[in-house]
Structure formats: C-alpha cells, structure tokens
Design an enzyme around this catalytic site. Structure first.
Site, PDB file in Angstrom:
ATOM      1  N   LYS A  67     -20.486  -2.423   2.101  1.00 38.50           N
ATOM      2  CA  LYS A  67     -21.568  -2.865   1.208  1.00 38.50           C
ATOM      3  C   LYS A  67     -21.648  -4.374   1.296  1.00 38.50           C
ATOM      4  O   LYS A  67     -20.663  -5.043   1.607  1.00 38.50           O
ATOM      5  CB  LYS A  67     -21.265  -2.470  -0.242  1.00 38.50           C
ATOM      6  N   ASP A 100     -30.734  -1.878  -0.617  1.00 37.68           N
ATOM      7  CA  ASP A 100     -30.203  -1.384  -1.895  1.00 37.68           C
ATOM      8  C   ASP A 100     -31.052  -2.092  -2.955  1.00 37.68           C
ATOM      9  O   ASP A 100     -32.186  -2.526  -2.657  1.00 37.68           O
ATOM     10  CB  ASP A 100     -28.705  -1.702  -2.032  1.00 37.68           C
TER      11      ASP A 100
HETATM   12  P1  NDP Z   1     -34.737  -1.073  -6.419  1.00 36.89           P
HETATM   13  O1  NDP Z   1     -34.437  -2.510  -6.371  1.00 36.89           O
HETATM   14  O2  NDP Z   1     -35.849  -0.532  -5.602  1.00 36.89           O
HETATM   15  O3  NDP Z   1     -34.978  -0.602  -7.922  1.00 36.89           O
HETATM   16  C1  NDP Z   1     -33.998  -0.787  -8.890  1.00 36.89           C
HETATM   17  C2  NDP Z   1     -34.536  -0.297 -10.223  1.00 36.89           C
HETATM   18  O4  NDP Z   1     -33.477  -0.293 -11.165  1.00 36.89           O
HETATM   19  C3  NDP Z   1     -35.611  -1.198 -10.795  1.00 36.89           C
HETATM   20  O5  NDP Z   1     -36.477  -0.433 -11.584  1.00 36.89           O
HETATM   21  C4  NDP Z   1     -34.804  -2.170 -11.666  1.00 36.89           C
HETATM   22  O6  NDP Z   1     -35.546  -2.751 -12.729  1.00 36.89           O
HETATM   23  C5  NDP Z   1     -33.737  -1.240 -12.210  1.00 36.89           C
HETATM   24  N1  NDP Z   1     -32.513  -2.022 -12.467  1.00 36.89           N
HETATM   25  C6  NDP Z   1     -31.741  -2.633 -11.544  1.00 36.89           C
HETATM   26  N2  NDP Z   1     -30.724  -3.282 -12.122  1.00 36.89           N
HETATM   27  C7  NDP Z   1     -30.870  -3.076 -13.439  1.00 36.89           C
HETATM   28  C8  NDP Z   1     -30.134  -3.459 -14.571  1.00 36.89           C
HETATM   29  N3  NDP Z   1     -29.013  -4.219 -14.456  1.00 36.89           N
HETATM   30  N4  NDP Z   1     -30.576  -3.047 -15.781  1.00 36.89           N
HETATM   31  C9  NDP Z   1     -31.693  -2.285 -15.893  1.00 36.89           C
HETATM   32  N5  NDP Z   1     -32.439  -1.877 -14.850  1.00 36.89           N
HETATM   33  C10 NDP Z   1     -32.025  -2.256 -13.646  1.00 36.89           C
HETATM   34  O7  NDP Z   1     -33.361  -0.331  -6.033  1.00 36.89           O
HETATM   35  P2  NDP Z   1     -33.146   1.153  -5.519  1.00 36.89           P
HETATM   36  O8  NDP Z   1     -34.123   2.064  -6.123  1.00 36.89           O
HETATM   37  O9  NDP Z   1     -33.000   1.099  -4.050  1.00 36.89           O
HETATM   38  O10 NDP Z   1     -31.685   1.461  -6.094  1.00 36.89           O
HETATM   39  C11 NDP Z   1     -31.465   2.104  -7.346  1.00 36.89           C
HETATM   40  C12 NDP Z   1     -30.056   2.684  -7.376  1.00 36.89           C
HETATM   41  O11 NDP Z   1     -29.903   3.638  -6.326  1.00 36.89           O
HETATM   42  C13 NDP Z   1     -28.923   1.667  -7.185  1.00 36.89           C
HETATM   43  O12 NDP Z   1     -27.804   2.100  -7.924  1.00 36.89           O
HETATM   44  C14 NDP Z   1     -28.607   1.800  -5.690  1.00 36.89           C
HETATM   45  O13 NDP Z   1     -27.298   1.381  -5.406  1.00 36.89           O
HETATM   46  C15 NDP Z   1     -28.773   3.303  -5.523  1.00 36.89           C
HETATM   47  N6  NDP Z   1     -29.014   3.786  -4.156  1.00 36.89           N
HETATM   48  C16 NDP Z   1     -30.036   3.299  -3.409  1.00 36.89           C
HETATM   49  C17 NDP Z   1     -30.267   3.783  -2.145  1.00 36.89           C
HETATM   50  C18 NDP Z   1     -31.423   3.359  -1.315  1.00 36.89           C
HETATM   51  O14 NDP Z   1     -31.622   3.935  -0.232  1.00 36.89           O
HETATM   52  N7  NDP Z   1     -32.225   2.404  -1.740  1.00 36.89           N
HETATM   53  C19 NDP Z   1     -29.373   4.808  -1.551  1.00 36.89           C
HETATM   54  C20 NDP Z   1     -28.381   5.325  -2.469  1.00 36.89           C
HETATM   55  C21 NDP Z   1     -28.202   4.800  -3.702  1.00 36.89           C
HETATM   56  P3  NDP Z   1     -36.066  -4.270 -12.576  1.00 36.89           P
HETATM   57  O15 NDP Z   1     -37.048  -4.234 -11.448  1.00 36.89           O
HETATM   58  O16 NDP Z   1     -36.651  -4.611 -13.884  1.00 36.89           O
HETATM   59  O17 NDP Z   1     -34.835  -5.075 -12.248  1.00 36.89           O
HETATM   60  O1  2IT Z   2     -25.962   3.189  -1.568  1.00 42.87           O
HETATM   61  C1  2IT Z   2     -26.470   3.560  -0.487  1.00 42.87           C
HETATM   62  O2  2IT Z   2     -26.112   4.616   0.057  1.00 42.87           O
HETATM   63  C2  2IT Z   2     -27.496   2.728   0.121  1.00 42.87           C
HETATM   64  N1  2IT Z   2     -27.879   1.719  -0.467  1.00 42.87           N
HETATM   65  C3  2IT Z   2     -28.069   3.092   1.465  1.00 42.87           C
HETATM   66  C4  2IT Z   2     -27.182   2.623   2.566  1.00 42.87           C
HETATM   67  C5  2IT Z   2     -27.722   2.780   3.962  1.00 42.87           C
HETATM   68  O3  2IT Z   2     -27.033   2.321   4.867  1.00 42.87           O
HETATM   69  O4  2IT Z   2     -28.796   3.356   4.161  1.00 42.87           O
END
Ligand code: NDP
Ligand code: 2IT
Length: 453
Positions: free
Chosen positions: A128, A168
């Site tokens: 990460k 992420d």
């Molecule tokens: P984005 O940046 O696209 O979206 C994040 C969302 O979560 C936004 O709505 C944001 O609100 C909210 N958020 C983030 N931090 C906080 C906080 N501290 N308090 C309240 N709201 C928060 O990220 P992703 O959708 O990609 O990721 C979301 C989750 O999924 C994370 O835990 C990530 O690690 C996990 N994940 C993502 C993957 C991917 O492929 N993208 C794969 C697997 C897991 P705001 O915009 O207001 O900050």
């Molecule tokens: O938490 C996760 O699995 C991710 N943010 C995606 C990682 C990746 O290499 O696609």
C-alpha cells in the site's frame, strides 16, 4: 508454547516497536487471533516463525514530496510505499491521498492487502502507499504537479514485475493518468506499472466498476448460501466515491434498492432509491459535496454529520436489510452496529477496508448478523487490477463482458474459499476466520517453501 501465548507476545512486540499505529494493531490483532485454530493443528507456522515475519513489511519507503502550488509557493508532503509481502507475486495495492494518511494507516492497509490478494487466487503480493496530500480544493494543475512530484521518487521502487500500484481514496483515473505520464517520462518505458489506467492506454474494462460490482456479487453469493437474494432488499451504503457509486449501480441491476450514500459532510437518505445519474454528475464530474445533491433532488433527506453525536453515523441508523460500508476505516461503530441490529439488518458487507470497529465486530458476531469482511468482499478491485496486468503482458484488451464474467467467477470463488474454510474450522459462516485462515495459509506456505528470505 501455546499459540495463544505466542500471539499475545507478538502483538505486545508490535505495539512496543511501532508506537502510535492504532489501525495497524487493530488489523494485526484481528488476523492473528483468528488464526489460532490453524496454528493449533499445523505447528510449522510457529516453527518457521511465520507470525514474527509476516507482521513486518519487507520494505518501507518514506519520502519527501515538494511541489509548486498555483501561487508559485513550495508545498511539502510525505509519501509512503509499504511493500509488505511478495511471497506469492509482485507487490500490489493502491495509493491513498488523504490528509489522515500516516505510517500506521499505510501498514494496516498493506497488511490487509496480503491476505486479500491471496484470497483472489491470483499471484499478487501485498502493498500500500500514498501521501498525506489533501486533493480537496486543489486545482487540476496542482493535482498534476503533486502526482508528478510523488512519482519522481516512487518510480525508483516500482516496476511491472516488482510493484504495481493502483488507486484508493483520493486516487482515481485522473491521478493514475498523471502518475503514469511521469513514470513514462522518467523511465522511457510504456509498461503496465500502474492499474486503473485509461481505456485507450492500457486500462482494463470493468476496473472502474470492479470493487463495487464485486462487493455486490459477494453479497449475492453470501445470501444465496442462506436461500436469500438481493432482489427487493433495502441497502444502506456509505461513501459516495468509486466503491459506493458502483455498488449502487450493481445493486440496481440486481433488483435491490440502494437507499443512501454519504460523504465526510453528511448522509443522503432517499427512500425510493438514490438517483445514480445525479450522484455520478456531482461526484465524478464536478467533485462536489452531497449538499449539492440535496439541492438538486428535493425528494431526499440530507443529514449533516454534525447532527450525529455519540460516535454514531446517520447512515447506519436507517432501516435497511443490508449495510454496505464503502467509505473508510472504522466508520461503523458499536453504536451503529446496535442500531443496524435493532432495525433488522441481516448482512454487513464491507466495501471499504476495515470499516467496522473492533467492538462493533464483536457485537455483530455475538448477535449472529451475517458479516462479509472487506478483505473478501472488496477484493474484486485488486483482482481486476491483476486482470489488467495480464492484458498488459499480452498487449490484449478484453471486452467489458469478458472481464465482468471473470470478476463474477473470482468473487464466487473467494466466497467459496472463505466459506469452505469456515466449515473446515468448525465455525460455519464465520467469514472473518475463513478468509483470514485461507489467505494466510497460502502466503505462509509459500514463505516456508522459499526458505529464510
Ligand atoms: P474515493 O476517494 O473514491 O471515495 C471515498 C469516499 O469515502 C468519499 O465519499 C469520501 O467522502 C468518504 N470518506 C473518505 N474518508 C472519509 C473520512 N475520514 N470520513 C468520512 N468519509 C470519508 O475512495 P474509494 O471509493 O476508492 O474507497 C473507499 C473505500 O474502499 C476505502 O476504504 C478504500 O480503501 C476501499 N477500497 C477501494 C478500492 C478501489 O478499487 N478503489 C478497492 C478495495 C477497497 P469525502 O469525499 O467527503 O472525503
Ligand atoms: O484496497 C484495495 O484493494 C485497493 N485499493 C485496490 C488495489 C489495486 O491494486 O487495485
């Protein structure tokens, strides 16, 4: 030495050598205790010191990032890449740009990624990275300058067979584009060193949708096992980023009703279902807050964060059948878990990484609410990243349908692996134990095969 004493000693040691890394303690504690039934029947893991080895990253790079803002002023941030484990393949995992990023958060995410990646059945190690850079309020030019400065150090440590980052929180297609451009400029190589790329320059169909779609496929598999389906189910979703948006999209496809989304400022509750088109415009095109959604859609209710005291989050106090925490770590607390239980929620399916606090998890287990841990339920994103790496290696591009079918099969297999392992260890349906043991066993056996390296 009994395994429980061993686990306790190791966790104590983790705290002593890495002060202030609460999220990392939480992740290691959850994984290590759930391994106890395996450690009791297979003594090799203790004999080969696997626990001591697996909790230490193989390599951690921490670096300074200087970049010029639009006013011509030098700004400074800290960058990280935690290359945790490469026993089953090159390091793989996302990059997070968020002001809360620190070493403990990077380590918890990298640690979880080891087991998640192993569960996909694909050959990818765990890593990460990211920075405490806050993309909010920055111009497009500033985002580009930051990404270029970040890659100017990171490029020395990554490579298509070495370490392949992706997105992420705070890192989406735009950031991956700027990072890739700078990597190419510095190395002169057009190679699959990042995933989540644009479709016209090596990206995979379905990668953008994969984590959200995969999370929904996982939930459907879980429900099917207990003779239920998603059809007609009222689903509460938190977050409104990449994972949340494509969870909502797939839930509609499956005939479910996604009733909420949220961001750091508030929650939208919409009884008849979120307006996905409006949400995409606000979040994907204009990068605005959900307050904006409330002004364009008057049928919804907007609940600002400040109205929710006592450590609770409004989204989990809505009446729903299924909860999809899809925002960030520790966003679903004990107060929230109790409210979900009271309102009849039957499944909590983690789209985010470690969104459930430790005490909430204990309550969920005690009260027998079905629970899909993130390292299984959200693995569709990284799995599709590996499909992107495969396509890059053969210079191919598979269609949306082809990748989607592979993703469905991978999610089905992850569910089966976690579920069957829970049965093997006499805790049928406890997917926390099932996923942790299955992921760990694959990595640990590979470590043993490869000797003391
Ligand atoms: P984005 O940046 O696209 O979206 C994040 C969302 O979560 C936004 O709505 C944001 O609100 C909210 N958020 C983030 N931090 C906080 C906080 N501290 N308090 C309240 N709201 C928060 O990220 P992703 O959708 O990609 O990721 C979301 C989750 O999924 C994370 O835990 C990530 O690690 C996990 N994940 C993502 C993957 C991917 O492929 N993208 C794969 C697997 C897991 P705001 O915009 O207001 O900050
Ligand atoms: O938490 C996760 O699995 C991710 N943010 C995606 C990682 C990746 O290499 O696609």
């Amino acid at each position: 030495m009994p395994s429980s004493k061993k686990i306790k000693d190791i966790l104590k040691h983790v705290k002593e050598c890495s002060p202030g890394q609460d999220e990392f303690y939480q992740a290691t504690q959850e994984v290590l205790y759930s391994l106890k039934p395996l450690l009791d029947i297979d003594k090799r893991y203790i004999e080969y010191n696997i626990l001591e080895r697996i909790i230490v990253p193989e390599r951690t790079v921490i670096f300074r990032i200087n970049w010029l803002d639009d006013a011509g002023k030098i700004q400074t941030n800290v960058g990280y890449r935690v290359q945790f484990n490469s026993s089953i393949g090159p390091y793989k995992g996302g990059l997070r740009f968020h002001p809360t990023v620190n070493l403990g958060i990077m380590k918890f995410l990298g640690f979880e990624q080891i087991f998640k990646n192993a569960l996909t059945g694909l050959q990818i190690g765990g890593a990460k990275g990211g920075s405490n850079f806050d993309p909010k309020g920055k111009s497009d030019n500033e985002i580009m300058k930051f990404c270029q400065a970040f890659m100017s150090e990171l490029y020395k440590h990554i490579g298509k067979h070495k370490d392949v980052p992706a997105g992420d929180i705070g890192v989406g297609a735009r950031e991956i584009g700027y990072l890739f451009g700078q990597y190419k400029r510095l190395t002169g190589e057009f190679e699959g060193v990042l995933t989540g790329k644009g479709l016209s320059w090596g990206g995979s169909n379905t990668r953008k949708q994969a984590t959200g779609y995969g999370s929904v496929y996982f939930a459907e598999n879980f429900l099917n096992r207990y003779n239920m389906t998603l059809k007609g189910k009222r689903c509460a979703i938190s977050g409104s980023g990449n994972v949340a948006i494509y969870t909502i999209e797939k839930l509609y496809d499956m005939g479910a009703i996604p009733i909420s989304c949220s961001d750091s400022k508030g929650t939208i509750y919409q009884k008849d279902g979120i307006d996905l088109k409006a949400l995409k415009v606000i979040k994907e095109i204009h990068h605005q807050s959900l307050e904006e959604y409330a002004t364009v859609d008057c049928k919804c209710q907007y609940i600002p964060v400040s109205k929710y005291p006592e450590g609770g989050h409004a989204v989990w106090h809505l009446e729903c059948d299924i909860a999809f925490p899809s925002a960030t770590q520790n966003e679903l607390t004990l107060v929230d878990a109790k409210a979900l239980h009271k309102n009849g929620c039957l499944l909590i399916n983690e789209g985010a990484n470690m969104p459930t606090t430790e005490d909430a998890l204990a309550f969920i287990k005690e009260n027998k609410i079905l629970f899909a841990p993130g390292k299984a339920a959200n693995a569709g994103g990284v799995a599709t990243s590996q499909l992107e790496m495969s396509q890059n290696a053969s210079m191919a591009q598979w269609s949306f349908e082809e990748v989607d079918i592979k993703l469905r099969t991978i999610m089905q297999n992850i569910f089966k692996t976690a579920y069957d392992t829970s049965v093997e260890f006499d805790c049928e349906g406890d997917l926390v134990t099932g996923a942790n043991i299955a992921g760990f066993r694959k990595v640990a056996n590979s470590m043993i095969d490869q000797g003391a390296v």
